[in-house]
Design an enzyme around this catalytic site. Sequence first.
Site, short mmCIF file in Angstrom:
data_model
loop_
_atom_site.label_atom_id
_atom_site.label_comp_id
_atom_site.label_asym_id
_atom_site.label_seq_id
_atom_site.Cartn_x
_atom_site.Cartn_y
_atom_site.Cartn_z
N SER A 133 -26.87 28.54 26.26
CA SER A 133 -26.27 29.20 27.42
C SER A 133 -25.88 28.22 28.52
CB SER A 133 -27.24 30.26 27.98
OG SER A 133 -28.49 29.68 28.31
N GLY B 227 -28.87 21.30 26.65
CA GLY B 227 -29.90 21.98 27.43
C GLY B 227 -31.26 21.84 26.77
N LYS C 39 -36.68 22.19 22.20
CA LYS C 39 -35.33 22.70 22.00
C LYS C 39 -35.29 23.49 20.70
CE LYS C 39 -31.96 19.79 22.45
NZ LYS C 39 -31.20 20.90 23.07
N GLU D 247 -28.84 19.08 16.71
CA GLU D 247 -29.05 18.54 18.05
C GLU D 247 -29.83 17.23 17.98
OE1 GLU D 247 -29.09 22.81 20.46
OE2 GLU D 247 -30.98 21.86 19.91
#
Length: 224
Positions: free
Chosen positions: A36, A88, A100, A109
């Site tokens: 997000s 993020g 994460k 990631e």
Amino acid sequence: MFFNKKNNQDELKKAAAIEAAKHIKSEIVLGVGTGSTVAFLIEELVNYKDKIKSVVSSSEDSTKKLKALGFDVVDLNYAGEIDLYIDGADECNNHKELIKGGGAALTREKICVAAAKKFICIIDESKKVNTLGEFPLPVEVIPMARSYVAREIVKLGGQPVYREKTITDNGNIILDVYNLKIDNPLKLETELNQITGVITNGIFALKPADTVIMAKKDGSIESF
């Protein structure tokens, strides 16, 4: 930096994303994460299009958003080294170690972080913690190893829960591990990765963030 908008969580995420985008330099190979907060970053990248040589994306979702805005999204195998990776986190401690993978993209990631010269993590202050582990820890697992891996995680003190109806971009499943107080993130990251059938886990301690950009409720931006 201060911003004057109503400081709800989405606006904090957007503020962190805007601040991170200022680190983009000309002819950059940019790595873009998932989630997000990153969604706000992707919107902001339109203002930096002339500086971005190419983009490496950590998920199919981010790839779709980037391509829709006209970015050249390339496979990491062809991009080589990533100059800057921005993503993020679900949790972040004082040592810039992270949890994460709430969006199930943790393996890609982690690959992007490993291939990047610099990793900037963008968060709002609700994600800052003293000790990692309040947020359930995602573990990506080869499907046939699900039960075995779950039993091994129980031995480490965790309570694994199968994330139903979730298949990663790599075709694997996610176990969310609850009730783990992660006092030694480096040790636990290594131990979990050594369980046969585990692809990787959502602790980012072996290679933490280089810089964390955190938007705060008082309107300020803190970098550490």
